[in-house]
Design a protein around this motif. Sequence first.
Motif, PDB file in Angstrom:
ATOM      1  N   ARG A   1       1.084  -1.285   0.071  1.00 36.13           N
ATOM      2  CA  ARG A   1       0.236  -0.010  -0.011  1.00 36.13           C
ATOM      3  C   ARG A   1       0.979   1.175  -0.004  1.00 36.13           C
ATOM      4  O   ARG A   1       1.937   1.476   0.643  1.00 36.13           O
ATOM      5  N   VAL A   2       0.570   2.252  -0.912  1.00 38.59           N
ATOM      6  CA  VAL A   2       1.428   3.470  -1.001  1.00 38.59           C
ATOM      7  C   VAL A   2       0.364   4.764  -0.685  1.00 38.59           C
ATOM      8  O   VAL A   2      -0.834   4.609  -0.772  1.00 38.59           O
ATOM      9  N   TYR A   3       1.082   5.639  -0.002  1.00 35.94           N
ATOM     10  CA  TYR A   3       0.322   6.732   0.281  1.00 35.94           C
ATOM     11  C   TYR A   3      -0.370   7.631  -0.903  1.00 35.94           C
ATOM     12  O   TYR A   3       0.547   8.034  -1.660  1.00 35.94           O
TER      13      TYR A   3
ATOM     14  N   LYS B   1      13.734   3.478   8.242  1.00 35.93           N
ATOM     15  CA  LYS B   1      13.864   5.083   8.479  1.00 35.93           C
ATOM     16  C   LYS B   1      12.175   5.826   8.588  1.00 35.93           C
ATOM     17  O   LYS B   1      12.026   6.625   9.493  1.00 35.93           O
ATOM     18  N   GLN B   2      11.563   5.191   7.600  1.00 32.59           N
ATOM     19  CA  GLN B   2      10.136   5.498   7.702  1.00 32.59           C
ATOM     20  C   GLN B   2       9.294   5.084   9.126  1.00 32.59           C
ATOM     21  O   GLN B   2       8.531   5.686   9.826  1.00 32.59           O
TER      22      GLN B   2
ATOM     23  N   ALA C   1       9.749   2.731  -3.672  1.00 37.91           N
ATOM     24  CA  ALA C   1       8.907   3.646  -3.941  1.00 37.91           C
ATOM     25  C   ALA C   1       7.580   3.739  -3.190  1.00 37.91           C
ATOM     26  O   ALA C   1       7.280   5.096  -2.815  1.00 37.91           O
ATOM     27  N   GLY C   2       7.216   2.847  -2.824  1.00 38.86           N
ATOM     28  CA  GLY C   2       5.977   3.002  -1.897  1.00 38.86           C
ATOM     29  C   GLY C   2       6.199   3.178  -0.477  1.00 38.86           C
ATOM     30  O   GLY C   2       5.680   4.305   0.145  1.00 38.86           O
ATOM     31  N   LEU C   3       7.461   2.780   0.077  1.00 35.59           N
ATOM     32  CA  LEU C   3       7.999   3.520   1.305  1.00 35.59           C
ATOM     33  C   LEU C   3       8.341   4.914   1.274  1.00 35.59           C
ATOM     34  O   LEU C   3       7.836   5.686   2.189  1.00 35.59           O
ATOM     35  N   HIS C   4       8.846   5.293   0.169  1.00 34.48           N
ATOM     36  CA  HIS C   4       9.175   6.621   0.024  1.00 34.48           C
ATOM     37  C   HIS C   4       8.206   7.594  -0.082  1.00 34.48           C
ATOM     38  O   HIS C   4       7.992   8.645   0.125  1.00 34.48           O
ATOM     39  N   SER C   5       6.887   7.183  -0.472  1.00 37.38           N
ATOM     40  CA  SER C   5       5.691   7.654  -0.404  1.00 37.38           C
ATOM     41  C   SER C   5       5.167   8.296   0.677  1.00 37.38           C
ATOM     42  O   SER C   5       4.442   9.185   1.039  1.00 37.38           O
ATOM     43  N   PHE C   6       5.802   7.590   1.874  1.00 41.75           N
ATOM     44  CA  PHE C   6       5.191   7.932   3.132  1.00 41.75           C
ATOM     45  C   PHE C   6       6.255   8.909   3.889  1.00 41.75           C
ATOM     46  O   PHE C   6       5.802   9.687   4.950  1.00 41.75           O
ATOM     47  N   GLU C   7       7.325   9.327   2.971  1.00 42.13           N
ATOM     48  CA  GLU C   7       8.122  10.369   3.509  1.00 42.13           C
ATOM     49  C   GLU C   7       7.462  11.632   3.562  1.00 42.13           C
ATOM     50  O   GLU C   7       7.806  12.392   4.690  1.00 42.13           O
ATOM     51  N   ALA C   8       6.902  12.251   2.513  1.00 48.22           N
ATOM     52  CA  ALA C   8       6.244  13.603   2.327  1.00 48.22           C
ATOM     53  C   ALA C   8       5.507  13.754   3.542  1.00 48.22           C
ATOM     54  O   ALA C   8       5.257  14.828   4.216  1.00 48.22           O
TER      55      ALA C   8
END
Length: 300
Positions: free
Chosen positions: A64-66, A209-210, A130-137
């Motif tokens: 699941r991606v943000y 990190k997330q 990319a899915g994990l990165h979507s939670f950074e913003a």
Amino acid sequence: MIRNLAKKNKEDYEWLDVLAPTPEELHEIAQKYDLHEESVNDCLQPGHLPKYERFRGYTFIIVRVYFPIKDQEADTVQELTNKVAIFISDKYIITIHRNEWAPLVAISEEYVNSGECKKPTHVLTEIVKAGLHSFEAPGNKITQHIEFYEEQVFLKDRNVSFLKGLYFIKRKIDVIKRLLILTHEIVDKIDNKDTSDAYTRECRDMYIKQQSLYDSLLEQATQLMNIYFNISSQRTNETMRVLTIFSVFFMPLTFIVGVYGMNFKFMPELEHKWGYPGVMILMAVVILVVYVWFKRKKWM
């Protein structure tokens, strides 16, 4: 819509990306690639949580991606995230999702077309990253919101909209935290002692990190809510203390007035010339005594 993001005649594998599939399209893909009915059913459930499952001949993964529909008051899995179902084997990778997600095309153009992704597992790693990165913003945005609400708690008066906003922030963090916990199994399967490389380790680092970010945010939000309620309780206690002080001042005065307000014929001081001034002086003395008593007890 079905599109090829990696063609088999160019690569050693095929990447089929399916956007908002119809039941007929899914049935056709399931027959062609011999996909298990259970995994296809899971693929159709819009609210399905992250999972990693092995079948004969392929592996089925849900990430699941943000992807918020309404960001301000979104507090459920479906409102906050988009589901990407992935079928992967040595010969193909199939991604199925209902909403357009730009990173998939970006991965195809940056990694697949350049020849950097030589195996489907590498494509999978990039998708998970990319899915994990979507939670950074959103994590950074929530941090700013918490800092704003901290200022409201300590420097300004409470209000209903503040509490409502803080509630939705905490709910949002709870949902993302739950999704990250369930994603841990996927990251573990991707980055194990047999498959570990620089790409999978980077994926694990991003996950850690997330996870650390949202652990910290959840703790901050919980502490902020507790502080808010403690301050509210303190303000209520302060108000009650002031009202109690006033009531203590007026209790003896009300008693004196009540006594002299009784309609008996024979009462002392009723006919006395200095009766009224005497009662007023008595009231003043009572107030002074109560005031001195409160000061000595340090209640004022």
